[in-house]
Design a protein around this motif. Sequence first.
Motif, short mmCIF file in Angstrom:
data_model
loop_
_atom_site.label_atom_id
_atom_site.label_comp_id
_atom_site.label_asym_id
_atom_site.label_seq_id
_atom_site.Cartn_x
_atom_site.Cartn_y
_atom_site.Cartn_z
N LEU A 98 -24.57 13.56 -8.73
CA LEU A 98 -24.51 12.72 -7.25
C LEU A 98 -23.68 11.47 -7.32
O LEU A 98 -23.08 10.98 -6.26
CB LEU A 98 -25.99 12.62 -6.73
N ASP A 113 -32.07 16.37 -7.06
CA ASP A 113 -30.69 16.05 -7.02
C ASP A 113 -30.48 16.14 -8.62
O ASP A 113 -31.39 15.55 -9.47
CB ASP A 113 -30.18 14.53 -6.32
N SER A 159 -30.73 9.32 -5.10
CA SER A 159 -30.97 10.83 -5.64
C SER A 159 -32.48 11.00 -5.68
O SER A 159 -33.37 9.96 -5.90
CB SER A 159 -30.57 10.73 -6.95
N HIS A 173 -29.13 17.42 -2.16
CA HIS A 173 -28.94 18.79 -2.36
C HIS A 173 -30.33 19.28 -2.88
O HIS A 173 -31.20 18.58 -2.91
CB HIS A 173 -28.05 18.95 -3.59
#
Length: 384
Positions: free
Chosen positions: A90, A85, A81, A50
Motif C-alpha cells: 500500500l 493491508d 494501513s 483493501h
Amino acid sequence: MRLLHTSDWHLGRSFHRVGLRDEQEAFLDHLVTTARAERVDAVLVAGDIHDRAIPPLHAVRLLDDVLHRLAALDIPTVLISGNHDSPHRLGSGARLIARAGIHLLTDPADCATPVVLTDAHGDVAVYGLPYLEPALVRDEFAVPRADHAAVLGAAMDRVRADLARRPDGTRSVVLAHAFVTGGRPSDSERDITVGGASAVPVSLFDGIDYTALGHLHGCQTLTDRVRYSGSPLAYSFSEAGHRKSLWLVDLGPAGQIDATRLDWPVPRPLARIRGRLDTLLTDPALGPHETAWVEATLTDPVHPEEPMARLSARFPHVLSLVHDPERADATGPASYAQRLSGRDDQQIAEDFVTHVRAGQGPDAAERAALRAALDAARVRRAAR
C-alpha cells in the motif's frame, strides 16, 4: 478545518460469496461527491483500505481511481494501513504520490512525522499510526512486552513529543487502526489478539484534538474526540442493525470539535429471519425482506428437504442458512454424558442421532446402517 473521516473500505471483499465491486464503486463515488459538496479540507482513511494483503486487480483499480479523483479536486487525503493491508504494497511510491496531496502513512517508524495541513487559523498536524502488530514492531518501539497497549502507547509518546516541539496553537489529529476499549465489535473484523491483548484504553489519545479510528465496522463515538467511522458496507449479518455512515468533523481554531454523522447509501438491506420453514414461506410480515440479503435460521425439529431452494423462491437474495431446531423434549437427563451411562454402542449412536435431531430418532433403515458401521469398526479393530 473540515475533515471527512472514513475507514474499513475492504476493497475486493465479497459478502457470502457475492461480489461487491459495484457496491464499493458506488460508495467511492459517494465519497468523492460528499467531499466536493461539503467542501472538505482533507479526507482521512483509517486503515483496511483493501481486504487482503494482495488485493485483486479490480480493487487496486478502484483505489487508484478514487485517489486520482480526490487529487484532481485538490483535496488532501491521508490514509493508513490496517491489519488487512500490506503496508509495504500500500505504501509503495508514497513519497512520490504525496506530491499530489495523497499521503500513504504505512511505516510505523514514521508515526511521529505528520502531514501538516494549514487553514486560516494555523497548522493542523495529522499523524498516522498504521496497524501496529506487536510482535513485529516491539523492537522499533523498544517496549518491554509485545502487546497492543504497549506499542500503541509508545507510538503516542512519540506523537506527543513531536507535537510539543511545534508552534503553540498547532492542532492535532491522529489516525489509528486498533481495537479501543469501549468499542463494539461485529463478526466481520479479523481478530487481532495475536501478539497480546487486543484492546487499548481510550486514554492513550488524551490531549489529541481528534482521533480518527478504524478497525471496528460499526460507527461509534467513544468520546467527543475519539470516534470510529465504521465500514461503509456491511460485511457480515451481525451488522444488520448498523447505520452505515462517516464523520464530517469541523476542527475549530482552538481545537473545538463539531462532528456530524453522514449516512452512506445502502445498496441492499440485510435481514435476519427465524422460524419454521413453512412459516417463513407464508408469513406476510416478512414481505419487506423479499428484496434484502437474508440470513434464515430454521427452527424445524428435522431439517426440511431442499430448504435453500424453497426459500429462494420467496427470498431470491437469501445467502445464509442456519438450522437451529426447536427442542421438543425439555425433560430427560441434564447432560449428554448422563444419557451415555449404561448404554451399548448401538444405543449411544442412536441416542446421538436423536440428540442432534431435536428428539427425532433414527428409523429402521438408519438403525441398520448404524449397526453395520459399528460391526465393521469392530472387525477392523480386532484385525489390528
